[in-house]
Design a protein around this motif. Structure first.
Motif, PDB file in Angstrom:
ATOM      1  N   ASP A 106      34.981  65.447  38.009  1.00  0.00           N
ATOM      2  CA  ASP A 106      34.340  66.522  37.969  1.00  0.00           C
ATOM      3  C   ASP A 106      35.055  67.767  38.599  1.00  0.00           C
ATOM      4  O   ASP A 106      35.523  67.661  39.598  1.00  0.00           O
ATOM      5  CB  ASP A 106      33.077  66.568  38.817  1.00  0.00           C
ATOM      6  CG  ASP A 106      32.064  67.632  38.805  1.00  0.00           C
ATOM      7  OD1 ASP A 106      32.438  68.712  38.135  1.00  0.00           O
ATOM      8  OD2 ASP A 106      30.969  67.464  39.126  1.00  0.00           O
ATOM      9  N   SER A 107      35.215  68.793  37.797  1.00  0.00           N
ATOM     10  CA  SER A 107      36.214  69.950  38.382  1.00  0.00           C
ATOM     11  C   SER A 107      35.661  70.443  39.521  1.00  0.00           C
ATOM     12  O   SER A 107      36.384  71.132  40.310  1.00  0.00           O
ATOM     13  CB  SER A 107      36.299  71.008  37.283  1.00  0.00           C
ATOM     14  OG  SER A 107      35.017  71.290  36.766  1.00  0.00           O
ATOM     15  N   ALA A 108      34.066  70.405  39.685  1.00  0.00           N
ATOM     16  CA  ALA A 108      33.575  70.970  40.865  1.00  0.00           C
ATOM     17  C   ALA A 108      34.051  70.407  42.124  1.00  0.00           C
ATOM     18  O   ALA A 108      34.016  70.807  43.271  1.00  0.00           O
ATOM     19  CB  ALA A 108      32.132  70.830  40.685  1.00  0.00           C
ATOM     20  N   GLU A 109      34.597  69.008  42.052  1.00  0.00           N
ATOM     21  CA  GLU A 109      35.245  68.328  43.018  1.00  0.00           C
ATOM     22  C   GLU A 109      36.495  68.616  43.297  1.00  0.00           C
ATOM     23  O   GLU A 109      37.215  67.997  44.280  1.00  0.00           O
ATOM     24  CB  GLU A 109      34.993  66.798  43.028  1.00  0.00           C
ATOM     25  CG  GLU A 109      33.638  66.484  42.807  1.00  0.00           C
ATOM     26  CD  GLU A 109      33.425  64.867  42.835  1.00  0.00           C
ATOM     27  OE1 GLU A 109      34.536  64.283  42.531  1.00  0.00           O
ATOM     28  OE2 GLU A 109      32.048  64.446  42.603  1.00  0.00           O
ATOM     29  N   PHE A 110      37.422  69.468  42.665  1.00  0.00           N
ATOM     30  CA  PHE A 110      38.923  69.850  42.773  1.00  0.00           C
ATOM     31  C   PHE A 110      38.905  71.241  42.669  1.00  0.00           C
ATOM     32  O   PHE A 110      39.840  71.979  41.936  1.00  0.00           O
ATOM     33  CB  PHE A 110      39.380  69.093  41.427  1.00  0.00           C
ATOM     34  CG  PHE A 110      39.313  67.793  41.386  1.00  0.00           C
ATOM     35  CD1 PHE A 110      40.567  66.910  42.155  1.00  0.00           C
ATOM     36  CD2 PHE A 110      38.266  66.932  40.808  1.00  0.00           C
ATOM     37  CE1 PHE A 110      40.426  65.769  42.133  1.00  0.00           C
ATOM     38  CE2 PHE A 110      38.486  65.437  41.124  1.00  0.00           C
ATOM     39  CZ  PHE A 110      39.406  64.909  41.558  1.00  0.00           C
ATOM     40  N   PRO A 111      38.037  71.965  43.570  1.00  0.00           N
ATOM     41  CA  PRO A 111      38.254  73.595  43.435  1.00  0.00           C
ATOM     42  C   PRO A 111      39.474  73.913  44.210  1.00  0.00           C
ATOM     43  O   PRO A 111      39.997  73.157  45.074  1.00  0.00           O
ATOM     44  CB  PRO A 111      36.906  73.871  44.224  1.00  0.00           C
ATOM     45  CG  PRO A 111      36.719  72.873  45.166  1.00  0.00           C
ATOM     46  CD  PRO A 111      36.967  71.672  44.570  1.00  0.00           C
ATOM     47  N   LEU A 112      40.342  74.950  43.739  1.00  0.00           N
ATOM     48  CA  LEU A 112      41.234  75.445  44.151  1.00  0.00           C
ATOM     49  C   LEU A 112      40.806  75.968  45.637  1.00  0.00           C
ATOM     50  O   LEU A 112      39.872  76.791  45.821  1.00  0.00           O
ATOM     51  CB  LEU A 112      42.038  76.563  43.341  1.00  0.00           C
ATOM     52  CG  LEU A 112      42.481  76.250  42.010  1.00  0.00           C
ATOM     53  CD1 LEU A 112      43.120  77.512  41.027  1.00  0.00           C
ATOM     54  CD2 LEU A 112      43.546  75.051  42.205  1.00  0.00           C
TER      55      LEU A 112
END
Length: 663
Positions: free
Chosen positions: A293-299
């Protein structure tokens, strides 16, 4: 009293003197440090299981701790032990140098850091584990990954007709001007051989050439021309080439060459063929099914990660190819089945492998001295966007740069073996030899409370969180030995997020994964915003609280900017410390790529401090500070710090005084 409040009232005590108060073997330590700065990880392999930034020389910190030993026989650099019964605190442990060196000398140690990575690395490195058990588990991991992923790292060999494992794949950055689409590469050279022959690509059709002769032709019907990154503008329309911002970051890269090893013809550079590109396209189609989930990999917030945003990355997932993400999916699932101690070591192994396995990795093939080597993600202590991206096959059977085999045996196994029998270097003229330190190990026993820390020796307690508040009683620590974060420009929390998001996937319950960057001592802004002195002052105030009355605060420091020295001075003044002595030793290798050509300071000043009521000497402010010599500059700044700590100047007056001295 609040944990963060400085002590103002004196404590009645007869100050004890330590060797470091009056003397330090600068020449001896400086010579060792100059050697260590070339390859620090070879000197202390057990503390280099995972990437961390701006580490100081282990030999320097061993010498610091040895100068706190009062037993005449054990104070020698090559003698084992000496700090039995002492408690050492590093409130900003980072790479863990102090913790490791103190454990080796039989002290009991407290290491604290706001970031979880230093905690996990220290736990894995300092906890002894049977190497045979670790190797057996590693081969199980490799077998399972090979079964799941091996066919994705394969290519057809035109020489023998067989399928071979890919060693690495080279990608070009798709770009365009106003008149055409092109493929940007850092260089047309693929390999500069020792006989001075050149393997390169034909910029018109992507064929692989050897000194101008085609050795492998491409199979593209309408190939896009290749352009060297240095040629920024199109010679036809005179417009600067630009990446396609409509595409996700990872889709802007397309494979153009693969490297394999044929048992009949040896190392081969081949153009990426239709089957290679088709495999890449299939993996791209699978990308959204991998469960990340991209929400778990925020910059992370911060100037370093801002560079990724500016180049179109929406999350850390974007800087990995689909094949790299599939590998990580399988790896995360497999290591979850191992026992906790093995899982911790393998999580750090996989996490640090990402330094060599992302689309941010470049290629050193054009260099005769480093043919085929990976330019890893953090070569410049920042995110840089390559035109030629290199994707390693982490399962490659040879121990080449970036492979799991190379990292496992070169870091984990080597580190554990060194920890069981540490060695130091001895310099005798032009000869450098290794000296085993018999009776010493770099292993300890982890405890979770101060009471258990006081029992036995080589015990360590790891604390994740701000060191402005420590769960320790007053006056219980013998020495605080640390290396504060650099004042500016090195945003540890920002860069470390690249690894944290993946470690969180593999070790969800092993750390606190979210923390406030504003509580970190390093200033997140290049010119300072007042955070550094406030946070560092709170940490030093807490150190003052937990230090025994005759204890010492010792740390290394350097910086050109007056703002940095002013912030440090104010933090120490408000915490009630005075300078006992200062020494200057070598700290940086000028050839390091992240500081080359940047007028970097090459030395650290070692600052030895005690409570202000135990002031031992009077320091006079130097009239001028020589900025033409790194050593003289650091020594003069240390002297000026001592004088200013004795003064009654306000923070504004301190800042003005440093500005006058340094500007």
């Amino acid at each position: 009293m609040s944990a963060a409040q400085p002590h103002k009232s004196p404590r009645a005590v007869v100050p004890e003197s330590f060797p470091i108060d009056d003397a330090f073997d600068v020449d001896f330590v400086d010579a060792l440090a100059q050697q260590e700065t070339y390859n620090k990880h070879h000197y202390r392999p057990n503390s280099y299981l995972h990437k961390w930034w701006a580490r100081r020389c282990g030999t320097t910190f061993r010498a610091i701790l040895k100068h706190l030993v009062t037993d005449g026989e054990q104070c020698a650099f090559y003698a084992s032990g000496g700090l039995e019964g002492k408690i050492i605190l590093d409130p900003m442990m980072g790479g863990g140098t102090t913790v490791h060196e103190a454990v080796r000398l039989n002290a009991n140690v407290i290491g604290a850091d706001i970031d979880p990575i230093p905690i996990l690395q220290a736990r894995a490195a300092l906890t002894e584990i049977d190497i045979g058990r670790l190797e057996h588990a590693f081969h199980t991991l490799l077998d399972k990954l090979q079964s799941a992923m091996g066919h994705h790292y394969a290519t057809h060999c035109p020489d023998c007709g067989d399928t071979h494992a890919v060693q690495f794949t080279l990608y070009s950055l798709c770009a365009a001007c106003d008149c055409r689409n092109v493929r940007l590469v850092d260089s047309f050279v693929l390999r500069h051989n020792s006989d001075d022959s050149i393997v390169h690509i034909d910029p018109e059709n992507g064929a692989v050439m050897h000194d101008g002769q085609i050795i492998a032709a491409g199979d593209q019907l309408n190939p896009l021309p290749f352009v060297a990154k240095k040629d920024k503008r199109c010679p036809r329309c005179h417009v600067v080439y630009r990446a396609d911002s409509s595409q996700p970051f990872f889709r802007r890269y397309e494979p153009f060459a693969v490297v394999t090893h044929c048992p009949h013809t040896g190392l081969r550079y081949l153009p990426a063929r239709h089957s290679d590109r088709e495999r890449s396209a299939v993996l791209d189609e699978m990308r959204d099914t991998l469960g990340f989930d991209s929400a778990e990999f925020p910059l992370a917030p911060g100037p370093k990660s801002d560079n990724l945003r500016q180049h179109g990355a929406a999350s850390y997932l974007d800087v990995f190819s689909s094949r790299q993400l599939l590998f990580l999916r399988h790896a995360c699932d497999i290591i979850s089945t191992f026992e906790p101690a093995v899982r911790l070591n393998f999580a750090l192994l996989l996490s640090t492998s990402l330094e060599f396995n992302s689309l941010l990795c470049g290629y050193k093939g054009a260099l005769k001295s480093r043919p085929g080597a990976v330019r890893h993600t953090f070569t410049r202590h920042a995110y840089t966007i390559p035109a030629t991206a290199l994707e390693v096959n982490p399962l490659y059977e040879r121990r080449t740069s970036g492979t799991l085999r190379n990292l496992f045996f070169g870091r984990l196994v080597q580190g554990k073996r060194w920890a069981a029998q540490p060695v130091e270097r001895r310099i005798d003229g032009d000869e450098i030899t290794t000296v085993p330190i018999h009776g010493e190990t770099d292993f300890g026993r982890e405890v979770t409370s101060y009471n258990h820390l006081c029992e036995g020796k080589q015990r360590f307690m790891l604390l994740q969180g701000s060191s402005a508040e420590l769960p320790l009683p007053d006056a219980t620590v013998d020495f605080v030995v640390t290396d504060p974060p650099y004042f500016d420009s090195v945003q540890y929390g920002d860069l470390a997020a690249y690894f944290r998001v993946w470690l969180r996937q593999m070790l969800p319950d092993d750390a606190t994964w979210h923390y406030d960057l504003n509580a970190a001592a390093v200033d997140q802004h290049a010119n300072g915003n007042g955070q550094y002195d406030a946070v560092l002052g709170a940490i030093f105030g807490e150190c003052r609280r937990v230090l025994r009355p005759d204890g010492r605060l010792i740390f290394t420091f350097h910086h050109w900017k007056p703002q940095a020295w002013a912030a440090l001075t104010v933090a120490l003044m408000q915490s009630g410390f005075s300078l006992v002595n200062r020494y200057v030793v070598h700290a940086e290798n000028l050839t390091s790529i992240h500081i080359a050509n940047q007028n970097a300071l090459l030395h650290d000043v070692i600052l030895v401090l005690a409570s202000a009521e135990n002031q031992r000497r009077i320091w006079a402010t130097p009239d001028t500070i020589d900025k033409s010599d790194s050593r003289a500059f650091c020594e003069s700044c240390g002297t000026a710090l001592g004088a200013l700590l004795q003064s009654e100047l306000s923070p504004l007056e301190v800042a003005h005084r440093w500005k006058t001295l340094l500007e």
